[in-house]
Design a protein around this motif. Structure first.
Motif, mmCIF file in Angstrom:
data_model
loop_
_atom_site.group_PDB
_atom_site.id
_atom_site.type_symbol
_atom_site.label_atom_id
_atom_site.label_comp_id
_atom_site.label_asym_id
_atom_site.label_seq_id
_atom_site.Cartn_x
_atom_site.Cartn_y
_atom_site.Cartn_z
ATOM 1 N N ALA A 47 0.443 -1.567 0.145
ATOM 2 C CA ALA A 47 0.045 -0.171 -0.353
ATOM 3 C C ALA A 47 0.835 1.476 -0.101
ATOM 4 O O ALA A 47 0.446 2.311 -1.044
ATOM 5 C CB ALA A 47 -0.954 0.116 1.135
ATOM 6 N N ALA A 48 1.740 0.855 0.824
ATOM 7 C CA ALA A 48 3.043 2.237 0.784
ATOM 8 C C ALA A 48 3.774 2.540 -0.141
ATOM 9 O O ALA A 48 3.540 3.171 -1.170
ATOM 10 C CB ALA A 48 4.190 2.262 1.763
ATOM 11 N N LEU A 49 4.251 1.619 -1.283
ATOM 12 C CA LEU A 49 4.671 1.484 -2.894
ATOM 13 C C LEU A 49 3.585 2.071 -3.222
ATOM 14 O O LEU A 49 3.916 2.813 -4.680
ATOM 15 C CB LEU A 49 4.854 -0.562 -3.069
ATOM 16 N N GLU A 50 2.119 1.821 -3.630
ATOM 17 C CA GLU A 50 1.309 2.649 -4.065
ATOM 18 C C GLU A 50 1.453 3.979 -4.107
ATOM 19 O O GLU A 50 0.985 4.337 -4.783
ATOM 20 C CB GLU A 50 0.243 1.343 -3.717
ATOM 21 N N ASP A 51 1.012 3.938 -3.117
ATOM 22 C CA ASP A 51 0.832 5.381 -2.880
ATOM 23 C C ASP A 51 2.321 6.448 -3.271
ATOM 24 O O ASP A 51 1.925 7.628 -3.495
ATOM 25 C CB ASP A 51 1.300 6.184 -0.543
ATOM 26 N N GLU A 52 3.353 5.746 -3.073
ATOM 27 C CA GLU A 52 4.803 6.609 -3.694
ATOM 28 C C GLU A 52 4.926 5.914 -4.512
ATOM 29 O O GLU A 52 5.609 7.092 -5.372
ATOM 30 C CB GLU A 52 6.154 5.407 -2.821
ATOM 31 N N GLY A 53 4.184 5.903 -5.748
ATOM 32 C CA GLY A 53 3.702 5.920 -7.451
ATOM 33 C C GLY A 53 4.522 4.239 -7.637
ATOM 34 O O GLY A 53 5.051 4.112 -9.347
ATOM 35 N N TYR A 54 5.175 3.064 -6.699
ATOM 36 C CA TYR A 54 5.882 2.885 -7.277
ATOM 37 C C TYR A 54 5.193 1.337 -7.843
ATOM 38 O O TYR A 54 5.136 -0.116 -8.280
ATOM 39 C CB TYR A 54 6.380 1.700 -6.444
ATOM 40 N N LEU A 55 3.536 0.823 -7.718
ATOM 41 C CA LEU A 55 2.477 0.085 -8.103
ATOM 42 C C LEU A 55 0.892 0.730 -7.969
ATOM 43 O O LEU A 55 1.494 1.825 -7.802
ATOM 44 C CB LEU A 55 2.695 -1.367 -6.729
ATOM 45 N N ILE A 56 0.807 0.426 -8.577
ATOM 46 C CA ILE A 56 -0.950 0.205 -8.941
ATOM 47 C C ILE A 56 -1.833 -0.975 -8.990
ATOM 48 O O ILE A 56 -1.451 -2.279 -9.159
ATOM 49 C CB ILE A 56 -0.806 1.263 -10.571
ATOM 50 N N GLN A 57 -2.943 -0.523 -8.515
ATOM 51 C CA GLN A 57 -3.770 -1.680 -8.139
ATOM 52 C C GLN A 57 -4.291 -1.774 -9.451
ATOM 53 O O GLN A 57 -5.341 -0.715 -9.500
ATOM 54 C CB GLN A 57 -4.570 -1.494 -6.826
ATOM 55 N N PRO A 58 -4.653 -2.234 -10.456
ATOM 56 C CA PRO A 58 -5.886 -2.572 -11.634
ATOM 57 C C PRO A 58 -6.645 -2.310 -10.462
ATOM 58 O O PRO A 58 -7.675 -2.139 -12.046
ATOM 59 C CB PRO A 58 -5.054 -3.218 -12.409
ATOM 60 N N HIS A 59 -7.840 -3.611 -9.976
ATOM 61 C CA HIS A 59 -8.621 -3.179 -9.931
ATOM 62 C C HIS A 59 -8.712 -4.263 -8.326
ATOM 63 O O HIS A 59 -7.628 -4.161 -7.738
ATOM 64 C CB HIS A 59 -9.605 -4.627 -10.828
ATOM 65 N N THR A 60 -10.378 -3.194 -8.103
ATOM 66 C CA THR A 60 -10.620 -3.106 -6.582
ATOM 67 C C THR A 60 -10.349 -4.679 -6.306
ATOM 68 O O THR A 60 -10.997 -5.684 -6.274
ATOM 69 C CB THR A 60 -11.515 -2.819 -6.267
ATOM 70 N N SER A 61 -9.986 -5.123 -4.923
ATOM 71 C CA SER A 61 -9.695 -6.193 -4.518
ATOM 72 C C SER A 61 -8.559 -6.925 -5.278
ATOM 73 O O SER A 61 -8.602 -8.376 -4.089
ATOM 74 C CB SER A 61 -10.941 -6.405 -3.434
ATOM 75 N N ALA A 62 -8.265 -6.549 -6.009
ATOM 76 C CA ALA A 62 -7.675 -7.197 -6.753
ATOM 77 C C ALA A 62 -5.864 -7.697 -6.135
ATOM 78 O O ALA A 62 -5.397 -6.354 -5.800
ATOM 79 C CB ALA A 62 -7.378 -6.832 -7.773
ATOM 80 N N GLY A 63 -4.865 -7.373 -6.877
ATOM 81 C CA GLY A 63 -3.186 -7.501 -6.444
ATOM 82 C C GLY A 63 -2.859 -5.994 -7.165
ATOM 83 O O GLY A 63 -3.624 -6.143 -7.730
ATOM 84 N N ARG A 64 -1.304 -6.288 -6.939
ATOM 85 C CA ARG A 64 -1.101 -4.886 -7.668
ATOM 86 C C ARG A 64 0.092 -5.375 -8.951
ATOM 87 O O ARG A 64 0.809 -6.017 -8.993
ATOM 88 C CB ARG A 64 0.088 -3.681 -6.129
ATOM 89 N N ILE A 65 0.201 -4.127 -9.714
ATOM 90 C CA ILE A 65 0.816 -4.335 -10.815
ATOM 91 C C ILE A 65 2.026 -3.132 -10.915
ATOM 92 O O ILE A 65 2.078 -2.507 -10.135
ATOM 93 C CB ILE A 65 0.630 -4.301 -11.936
ATOM 94 N N PRO A 66 3.450 -3.374 -11.426
ATOM 95 C CA PRO A 66 4.008 -2.416 -11.163
ATOM 96 C C PRO A 66 3.670 -1.179 -11.736
ATOM 97 O O PRO A 66 3.225 -1.655 -13.029
ATOM 98 C CB PRO A 66 5.714 -3.663 -11.702
ATOM 99 N N THR A 67 3.980 -0.422 -11.849
ATOM 100 C CA THR A 67 4.520 1.260 -13.260
ATOM 101 C C THR A 67 5.336 1.358 -13.371
ATOM 102 O O THR A 67 6.157 0.604 -13.366
ATOM 103 C CB THR A 67 4.109 2.254 -12.172
ATOM 104 N N GLU A 68 5.442 2.372 -14.302
ATOM 105 C CA GLU A 68 7.148 2.301 -15.055
ATOM 106 C C GLU A 68 8.225 2.903 -13.974
ATOM 107 O O GLU A 68 8.986 2.704 -13.853
ATOM 108 C CB GLU A 68 6.503 4.154 -15.880
#
Length: 378
Positions: A47-68
């Motif tokens: 969740a912290a990595l998502e806030d920092e822009g490293y990950l994104i959650q493509p769908h609600t309640s799904a896993g995350r994938i890397p950003t650029e």
């Protein structure tokens, strides 16, 4: 410590996503990686990595994938790139050693790189401006017309017609041609033009002064020719099986813009940092058609801006490393690469494997050019 662990989590997410191409959840991550913390802690880190822009959650309640940004962090911290296997290295050597010309070598290199990576491979042939003179022959083709056949150190052959008012005697022309080859072999075309003009000022070569002036002009034109004569591509059909038509349309448009592509890959190869390999991810390519793609490229060969007296192998050292791989080490001090080899694929490409493959093919091409542009010469 939390930040350090968080980045380990990021690396694990990138590795797993590259492998599965499915969103990664915290539970799956703790099962496949020994992160030393609970699934709940990993979930908080993600969740912290998502806030920092490293990950994104493509769908609600799904896993995350890397950003650029996540891929860039991962690529920048690839501590070591595993070399290709012995079988792969031998395969490259065998495949390229059967080449009959520089053009054949480059086409084979593109097909081979596409086969290894499953992605689009691009190989540029060397620009004349970055080559040196290997040999020139001058033959009469008319009453007032000569043909200069110029062979470069990279194996390219260029032909130039030279117009003169009066044709010199055959013996004078032959001796002049021998003198040009003695004076200009292994020199850049700028230097060769200067030396040919200097020859024309010597009384001995008065009868061939007009030929010298015309030849010097041809050499100057070659020195200013920054275009790669050809761009060899392979692997587009393989990538088509992995992507949707909507994804492929802008990518193929980008591949059609060869001038833009060559500028991007040439600049990237000259700014390379991963042991001679450069990587541009998504928007870093500054190319609309490559927004969802990554480019991995490396320069091969070396330009003639040398201080070693013109020896094309002086900046190259061969040595076998601990696993027996023959490394071709091209030092930066001798100039920029003469051309590039690269791979274009999705942002979730296997970066370590692609970097290793691009680097290996570039090194074999460097060896080929050092042997005079024809693999069979050496």
């Amino acid at each position: 410590m939390t930040q350090s662990r968080r980045m380990l989590v990021l690396r694990a997410v990138v590795e797993d996503y590259i492998r599965s191409q499915e969103p990664i959840g915290s539970s799956a991550l703790t099962k496949t990686h020994d992160l030393g913390v609970s699934s709940a802690t990993v979930r908080n880190d993600m969740a912290a990595l998502e806030d920092e822009g490293y990950l994104i959650q493509p769908h609600t309640s799904a896993g995350r994938i890397p950003t650029e940004k996540g891929y860039r962090y991962f690529v920048d911290r690839l501590a070591t790139v595993m070399p290709l296997s012995t079988a792969q290295r031998n395969g490259i050597a065998t495949f390229l050693s059967g080449s009959v010309s520089l053009q054949d070598t480059l086409q084979r290199a593109a097909r081979l790189l596409a086969q290894i990576t499953g992605q689009i491979a691009v190989v540029a042939s060397p620009a004349l401006s970055k080559a040196t003179l290997r040999h020139v022959e001058i033959v009469p083709v008319g009453m007032t017309m000569l043909l200069a056949v110029v062979i470069t150190d990279t194996g390219r052959v260029a032909q130039h017609t030279l117009a003169v008012r009066t044709m010199p005697a055959t013996d004078d022309l032959s001796r002049f041609c021998d003198a040009v080859n003695r004076e200009c072999s292994a020199q850049s075309f700028t230097t060769a033009a200067e030396r040919v003009r200097a020859l024309a000022d010597i009384p001995q070569w008065r009868e061939t002064a007009a030929v010298a002036e015309a030849l010097a002009g041809a050499f100057e034109g070659m020195a200013d020719d920054d275009r790669a004569s050809e761009l060899y591509m392979a692997g587009a059909s393989k990538l088509a099986h992995q992507r949707t038509a909507a994804d492929l349309a802008p990518l193929f448009d980008a591949l059609e813009e060869q001038v833009v592509l060559m500028r991007l890959m040439s600049n990237l190869s000259e700014e390379a940092d991963h042991d001679g390999v450069g990587v541009a991810i998504g928007s870093e390519t500054h190319t609309p058609g490559l927004l969802h793609a990554s480019v991995v490229t490396s320069g091969y060969g070396q330009s003639p801006q040398r201080t070693d007296g013109g020896d094309p192998t002086a900046d190259r050292a061969d040595h076998a490393d601990s696993d027996g791989e023959s490394d071709i080490v091209t030092t930066r001090g001798g100039g920029t690469p003469v051309a590039f080899v690269g791979s274009i694929g999705p942002t979730h490409m296997d970066y370590a494997a692609t970097i290793a493959a691009v680097r290996a093919v570039a090194r074999y091409l460097t060896v080929s050019l050092a042997q005079g542009g024809d693999p069979d010469d050496g």
